[in-house]
Design an enzyme around this catalytic site. Sequence first.
Site, PDB file in Angstrom:
ATOM      1  N   ARG A 172       0.855  -1.183   0.000  1.00 49.80           N
ATOM      2  CA  ARG A 172       0.000   0.000   0.000  1.00 49.80           C
ATOM      3  C   ARG A 172       0.894   1.237   0.000  1.00 49.80           C
ATOM      4  O   ARG A 172       2.036   1.204   0.470  1.00 49.80           O
ATOM      5  CB  ARG A 172      -0.926   0.031   1.224  1.00 49.80           C
ATOM      6  CG  ARG A 172      -0.215  -0.113   2.559  1.00 49.80           C
ATOM      7  CD  ARG A 172      -1.175  -0.169   3.721  1.00 49.80           C
ATOM      8  NE  ARG A 172      -1.795   1.117   3.984  1.00 49.80           N
ATOM      9  CZ  ARG A 172      -1.240   2.074   4.726  1.00 49.80           C
ATOM     10  NH1 ARG A 172      -0.032   1.899   5.253  1.00 49.80           N
ATOM     11  NH2 ARG A 172      -1.860   3.204   4.936  1.00 49.80           N
ATOM     12  N   ARG A 215      -3.602  10.616   0.822  1.00 45.46           N
ATOM     13  CA  ARG A 215      -4.559  11.371   1.618  1.00 45.46           C
ATOM     14  C   ARG A 215      -5.128  12.510   0.798  1.00 45.46           C
ATOM     15  O   ARG A 215      -4.364  13.285   0.224  1.00 45.46           O
ATOM     16  CB  ARG A 215      -3.872  11.963   2.854  1.00 45.46           C
ATOM     17  CG  ARG A 215      -3.465  10.949   3.875  1.00 45.46           C
ATOM     18  CD  ARG A 215      -3.002  11.660   5.122  1.00 45.46           C
ATOM     19  NE  ARG A 215      -2.343  10.714   6.011  1.00 45.46           N
ATOM     20  CZ  ARG A 215      -1.342  11.035   6.805  1.00 45.46           C
ATOM     21  NH1 ARG A 215      -0.882  12.270   6.817  1.00 45.46           N
ATOM     22  NH2 ARG A 215      -0.808  10.124   7.579  1.00 45.46           N
ATOM     23  N   ARG A 225      19.650  -5.912   3.506  1.00 51.22           N
ATOM     24  CA  ARG A 225      20.136  -4.660   2.928  1.00 51.22           C
ATOM     25  C   ARG A 225      20.782  -3.884   4.072  1.00 51.22           C
ATOM     26  O   ARG A 225      20.356  -3.990   5.230  1.00 51.22           O
ATOM     27  CB  ARG A 225      18.993  -3.833   2.333  1.00 51.22           C
ATOM     28  CG  ARG A 225      18.439  -4.388   1.054  1.00 51.22           C
ATOM     29  CD  ARG A 225      19.395  -4.285  -0.124  1.00 51.22           C
ATOM     30  NE  ARG A 225      19.544  -2.903  -0.599  1.00 51.22           N
ATOM     31  CZ  ARG A 225      20.495  -2.506  -1.441  1.00 51.22           C
ATOM     32  NH1 ARG A 225      21.390  -3.367  -1.884  1.00 51.22           N
ATOM     33  NH2 ARG A 225      20.538  -1.248  -1.854  1.00 51.22           N
ATOM     34  N   ARG A 283      18.359   9.833   1.602  1.00 52.23           N
ATOM     35  CA  ARG A 283      17.843  10.944   2.408  1.00 52.23           C
ATOM     36  C   ARG A 283      18.952  11.643   3.167  1.00 52.23           C
ATOM     37  O   ARG A 283      20.044  11.101   3.362  1.00 52.23           O
ATOM     38  CB  ARG A 283      16.743  10.471   3.352  1.00 52.23           C
ATOM     39  CG  ARG A 283      17.085   9.342   4.290  1.00 52.23           C
ATOM     40  CD  ARG A 283      15.830   8.921   5.031  1.00 52.23           C
ATOM     41  NE  ARG A 283      16.124   7.955   6.077  1.00 52.23           N
ATOM     42  CZ  ARG A 283      15.271   7.584   7.011  1.00 52.23           C
ATOM     43  NH1 ARG A 283      14.059   8.107   7.043  1.00 52.23           N
ATOM     44  NH2 ARG A 283      15.600   6.699   7.931  1.00 52.23           N
ATOM     45  N   GLU A 316      22.314   9.350   3.974  1.00 49.07           N
ATOM     46  CA  GLU A 316      22.057   7.929   4.153  1.00 49.07           C
ATOM     47  C   GLU A 316      22.106   7.230   2.787  1.00 49.07           C
ATOM     48  O   GLU A 316      21.341   7.573   1.891  1.00 49.07           O
ATOM     49  CB  GLU A 316      20.677   7.759   4.784  1.00 49.07           C
ATOM     50  CG  GLU A 316      20.396   6.401   5.363  1.00 49.07           C
ATOM     51  CD  GLU A 316      19.102   6.394   6.149  1.00 49.07           C
ATOM     52  OE1 GLU A 316      18.157   5.730   5.678  1.00 49.07           O
ATOM     53  OE2 GLU A 316      19.007   7.059   7.203  1.00 49.07           O
ATOM     54  N   TYR A 357      11.342  -6.820  10.011  1.00 44.91           N
ATOM     55  CA  TYR A 357      11.461  -5.389  10.272  1.00 44.91           C
ATOM     56  C   TYR A 357      10.396  -4.986  11.287  1.00 44.91           C
ATOM     57  O   TYR A 357       9.219  -5.283  11.123  1.00 44.91           O
ATOM     58  CB  TYR A 357      11.289  -4.583   8.981  1.00 44.91           C
ATOM     59  CG  TYR A 357      11.479  -3.107   9.226  1.00 44.91           C
ATOM     60  CD1 TYR A 357      12.752  -2.576   9.358  1.00 44.91           C
ATOM     61  CD2 TYR A 357      10.381  -2.256   9.370  1.00 44.91           C
ATOM     62  CE1 TYR A 357      12.941  -1.232   9.617  1.00 44.91           C
ATOM     63  CE2 TYR A 357      10.560  -0.916   9.634  1.00 44.91           C
ATOM     64  CZ  TYR A 357      11.843  -0.410   9.753  1.00 44.91           C
ATOM     65  OH  TYR A 357      12.028   0.920  10.026  1.00 44.91           O
ATOM     66  N   ASP A 386       8.872  -1.759  13.798  1.00 38.35           N
ATOM     67  CA  ASP A 386       8.878  -0.404  14.344  1.00 38.35           C
ATOM     68  C   ASP A 386       9.155  -0.501  15.845  1.00 38.35           C
ATOM     69  O   ASP A 386       8.922  -1.542  16.470  1.00 38.35           O
ATOM     70  CB  ASP A 386       7.527   0.280  14.102  1.00 38.35           C
ATOM     71  CG  ASP A 386       7.379   0.784  12.674  1.00 38.35           C
ATOM     72  OD1 ASP A 386       8.414   1.042  12.033  1.00 38.35           O
ATOM     73  OD2 ASP A 386       6.232   0.914  12.211  1.00 38.35           O
TER      74      ASP A 386
END
Length: 366
Positions: free
Chosen positions: A171, A175, A248, A279, A299, A346, A348
């Site tokens: 996804r 917005r 990675r 970034r 980065e 991964y 959060d």
Amino acid sequence: MKKYDYVVVGAGLFSGVFCWHAVKKGKTCLVIEKRDTIGGNIYCEDVEGIHVHKYGAHIFHTSNRKVWDFVNSLAEFNRYTNSPVANYHGEIYNMPFNMNTFSKMWGIATPDEAKEIIETQKQKITGEPKNLEEQAISLVGTDIYEKLVKGYTEKQWGRDCKDLPAFIIRRLPVRYTYDNNYFNDLYQGIPIGGYNVLIEKLFEGCDIKTGVDYNENREMYNAMGDKVLYTGTLDSLYDYCFGKLEYRSLKFETEVLDKENYQGVAVMNFTDRETPYTRVIEHKHFEFGTQPKTVITREYPAAWAPGMEPYYPMNDEKNQKLYEQYRDRAAQDHYILGGRLAEYKYYDMDKVIESAFNLAEKELGN
């Protein structure tokens, strides 16, 4: 030789939350950490009075009230809201994709106009998307894909979007409001004084050895504890006997600049393919700093090789099967596993804490 209730391998966030609960229950913990610092990837370094996120930007966000109350009981959090911007060949767009983005891109003002353009462009893809490029266009249309998704994604994974599987982008948030808040979570912020404030509280009461590789002397450390909680890479635990798991990695290039404000935002994504980094982080903006100098970090995504930091697991079918072999072997050896590396997924930060809560409850009771 002192005997501990738990030998904990790795001093990251998962270990810290578990250790905090264990110590509160009167348990003893020995923490073994390969790096010279504790905190894993949320460790901060003080440079020119600025808390530099040494291993990449970490912005705490959660909708779990229990997790939010827990971290705030250990450190005070500020009101930082993640509102990154994308830089495409010098054109600046708001993230996530919202009405500010669409207005800048197409010179329109209303949600209906934006929806019409996106829906028209999405029709370019018919049938089931066969790769990441088709998947992204089917979600956000061609303009947003070309300017804000394609180059960034190819740098991130080191492959052309046509050669990446569609499932990587399930996804893309779109917005139809003028809202630059990246996260939908109820709570977000940065610990005032940096993440080290939080980490030091989590490991209070533990014996900690830094600069020590557990894998070089496993039997000795295992003998020092009733149980072992392992949070490192599983393939290294077993000397890569089934093969190497793939990741990675990232490379960071940090610079102190003799100016007060470099880019006006904490996180700027560079979405064209030609800029080699993905970034630039300007760390002072995480804590609304007013220091006379600033610190920036570029980065760069990188292919992983042994000796480099493993950041993102390559969760394809081949690696998942390999991981399961290691996980089953660790279960036979009675290791307790937890965290991003040992679970090969991964996470959060709030999900890491939730997972550690669950382990603490299972191991220690309420």
